[in-house]
Write a protein that holds these residues in place. Structure first.
Motif, PDB file in Angstrom:
ATOM      1  N   UNK A   1      13.192  -7.541  -1.637  1.00 44.01           N
ATOM      2  CA  UNK A   1      12.494  -7.512  -2.925  1.00 44.01           C
ATOM      3  C   UNK A   1      11.205  -6.691  -2.857  1.00 44.01           C
ATOM      4  N   UNK A   2      10.476  -6.818  -1.758  1.00 41.17           N
ATOM      5  CA  UNK A   2       9.226  -6.060  -1.657  1.00 41.17           C
ATOM      6  C   UNK A   2       9.488  -4.566  -1.530  1.00 41.17           C
ATOM      7  N   UNK A   3      10.514  -4.190  -0.790  1.00 42.70           N
ATOM      8  CA  UNK A   3      10.814  -2.763  -0.664  1.00 42.70           C
ATOM      9  C   UNK A   3      11.407  -2.222  -1.966  1.00 42.70           C
ATOM     10  N   UNK A   4      12.136  -3.051  -2.696  1.00 46.37           N
ATOM     11  CA  UNK A   4      12.616  -2.614  -4.008  1.00 46.37           C
ATOM     12  C   UNK A   4      11.437  -2.311  -4.928  1.00 46.37           C
ATOM     13  N   UNK A   5      10.413  -3.178  -4.904  1.00 50.30           N
ATOM     14  CA  UNK A   5       9.219  -2.923  -5.713  1.00 50.30           C
ATOM     15  C   UNK A   5       8.482  -1.677  -5.219  1.00 50.30           C
ATOM     16  N   UNK A   6       8.421  -1.503  -3.917  1.00 39.31           N
ATOM     17  CA  UNK A   6       7.815  -0.298  -3.341  1.00 39.31           C
ATOM     18  C   UNK A   6       8.531   0.937  -3.860  1.00 39.31           C
ATOM     19  N   UNK A   7       9.869   0.916  -3.829  1.00 37.35           N
ATOM     20  CA  UNK A   7      10.656   2.068  -4.276  1.00 37.35           C
ATOM     21  C   UNK A   7      10.450   2.335  -5.768  1.00 37.35           C
TER      22      UNK A   7
ATOM     23  N   UNK B   1       0.808  -1.217   0.000  1.00 31.87           N
ATOM     24  CA  UNK B   1       0.000   0.000   0.000  1.00 31.87           C
ATOM     25  C   UNK B   1       0.845   1.273   0.000  1.00 31.87           C
ATOM     26  N   UNK B   2       1.986   1.265   0.686  1.00 29.62           N
ATOM     27  CA  UNK B   2       2.818   2.455   0.656  1.00 29.62           C
ATOM     28  C   UNK B   2       3.571   2.587  -0.666  1.00 29.62           C
ATOM     29  N   UNK B   3       3.691   1.497  -1.410  1.00 33.69           N
ATOM     30  CA  UNK B   3       4.263   1.585  -2.752  1.00 33.69           C
ATOM     31  C   UNK B   3       3.344   2.310  -3.716  1.00 33.69           C
ATOM     32  N   UNK B   4       2.071   2.368  -3.387  1.00 37.11           N
ATOM     33  CA  UNK B   4       1.094   3.081  -4.214  1.00 37.11           C
ATOM     34  C   UNK B   4       1.004   4.559  -3.852  1.00 37.11           C
ATOM     35  N   UNK B   5       1.951   5.038  -3.078  1.00 36.41           N
ATOM     36  CA  UNK B   5       1.992   6.425  -2.632  1.00 36.41           C
ATOM     37  C   UNK B   5       3.320   7.048  -3.050  1.00 36.41           C
ATOM     38  N   UNK B   6       3.306   8.325  -3.286  1.00 38.17           N
ATOM     39  CA  UNK B   6       4.566   9.003  -3.612  1.00 38.17           C
ATOM     40  C   UNK B   6       5.445   9.146  -2.371  1.00 38.17           C
ATOM     41  N   UNK B   7       4.885   8.928  -1.198  1.00 34.72           N
ATOM     42  CA  UNK B   7       5.641   9.009   0.046  1.00 34.72           C
ATOM     43  C   UNK B   7       6.135   7.640   0.515  1.00 34.72           C
ATOM     44  N   UNK B   8       6.123   6.673  -0.359  1.00 33.13           N
ATOM     45  CA  UNK B   8       6.451   5.308   0.026  1.00 33.13           C
ATOM     46  C   UNK B   8       7.919   5.048   0.300  1.00 33.13           C
ATOM     47  N   UNK B   9       8.810   5.838  -0.246  1.00 33.79           N
ATOM     48  CA  UNK B   9      10.235   5.564  -0.099  1.00 33.79           C
ATOM     49  C   UNK B   9      10.713   5.627   1.350  1.00 33.79           C
ATOM     50  N   UNK B  10      10.428   6.678   2.110  1.00 35.12           N
ATOM     51  CA  UNK B  10      10.883   6.670   3.509  1.00 35.12           C
ATOM     52  C   UNK B  10      10.188   5.595   4.344  1.00 35.12           C
ATOM     53  N   UNK B  11       8.938   5.314   4.015  1.00 31.16           N
ATOM     54  CA  UNK B  11       8.220   4.263   4.743  1.00 31.16           C
ATOM     55  C   UNK B  11       8.844   2.905   4.437  1.00 31.16           C
ATOM     56  N   UNK B  12       9.263   2.680   3.199  1.00 30.33           N
ATOM     57  CA  UNK B  12       9.925   1.436   2.838  1.00 30.33           C
ATOM     58  C   UNK B  12      11.217   1.233   3.605  1.00 30.33           C
ATOM     59  N   UNK B  13      11.992   2.300   3.748  1.00 29.99           N
ATOM     60  CA  UNK B  13      13.230   2.204   4.539  1.00 29.99           C
ATOM     61  C   UNK B  13      12.912   1.894   6.003  1.00 29.99           C
ATOM     62  N   UNK B  14      11.873   2.522   6.533  1.00 30.96           N
ATOM     63  CA  UNK B  14      11.479   2.259   7.924  1.00 30.96           C
ATOM     64  C   UNK B  14      10.971   0.818   8.091  1.00 30.96           C
TER      65      UNK B  14
END
Length: 191
Positions: A134-140, A76-89
C-alpha cells in the motif's frame, strides 16, 4: 524530443500484481542471503530478535524500526519524480528482510519451527507485506502525479491526502509492532 514513460495509476490491480512480484523477487534474494550470512550479529539482533532471546521491547522496536524506516523512505521518495524505481527497490528490500528472518528460523530450528512460523510469523509477514504494498502504491501514484504535472498541464497530487494516508500506514505499523511483540511474548517462548 523523446516522450517520457511513466506508470499510470489507472489500472491498480495490474500494478499491485507487478509490485507483489517485485516483493517476491526480494523474498527469493532474502532466503538465499540468510543461508549465507546466518551467523551475522546484525541479522540476529535486528532481523529476527525473537529467535535469539529478544524480549518484548526488542521485538517491538525491531518490527517498528523496520516498518518506520520503510515508510519514511517511501514517503519521501514519493515526493520525487524519481520515486518509482526506488519504490520497487524498497519492496525488494522488504521482501528480502521478511524472507531472511523466516529462513533464519528454519536454519536454526529446522522442521520443528514450522508450526510456529505458520501460526506466528506468516500472519505478520502478510500484514507487513500489505502495508508495504500500500505504501509503495501511494509512492507510485504521487510520483506519477508529480511527473505528469511537470511534463504536461496535469493536476498536482494532493499533498494533504498523501500525508494522511501515510499517517494511517504509520499507525498500522505501530499496531502491527505491538501485536507482534505481544504474540511473541505470550506464545514465542519455545520458538
Amino acid at each position: 524530443m523523446k516522450k517520457s514513460v511513466y506508470i499510470s495509476g489507472g489500472n491498480s490491480g495490474k500494478w499491485l500484481l507487478l509490485l507483489l512480484l517485485t516483493e517476491l523477487a526480494g523474498i527469493a534474494v532474502g532466503s538465499f542471503a540468510a543461508l549465507h550470512f546466518r551467523n551475522s550479529g546484525i541479522l540476529q539482533k535486528y532481523i529476527c530478535p525473537e529467535l535469539f532471546g529478544g524480549g518484548f521491547f526488542e521485538v517491538f522496536t525491531g518490527t517498528l524500526l523496520t516498518l518506520a524506516v520503510f515508510l519514511v523512505l517511501a514517503f519521501f521518495f514519493g515526493l520525487s519524480v524519481f520515486g518509482q524505481p526506488v519504490g520497487a527497490a524498497l519492496l525488494m528490500c522488504l521482501g528480502a528482510e521478511l524472507s531472511c528472518s523466516a529462513a533464519l528460523i528454519y536454519a536454526e530450528k529446522g522442521i520443528a519451527a514450522l508450526p510456529a512460523v505458520l501460526l506466528m510469523y506468516m500472519p505478520k509477514m502478510t500484514v507487513i507485506s500489505a502495508v508495504g504494498l500500500l505504501s509503495v502504491r501511494e509512492l507510485m501514484r504521487t510520483s506519477t502525479g508529480l511527473l505528469k504535472s511537470m511534463t504536461s498541464a496535469g493536476d498536482t497530487p494532493n499533498l494533504r491526502s498523501y500525508c494522511m494516508r501515510y499517517a494511517v500506514l504509520f499507525s498500522a505499523a505501530v499496531i502491527i509492532s505491538l501485536a507482534d511483540a505481544l504474540v511473541n511474548n505470550f506464545f514465542g517462548v519455545n520458538l
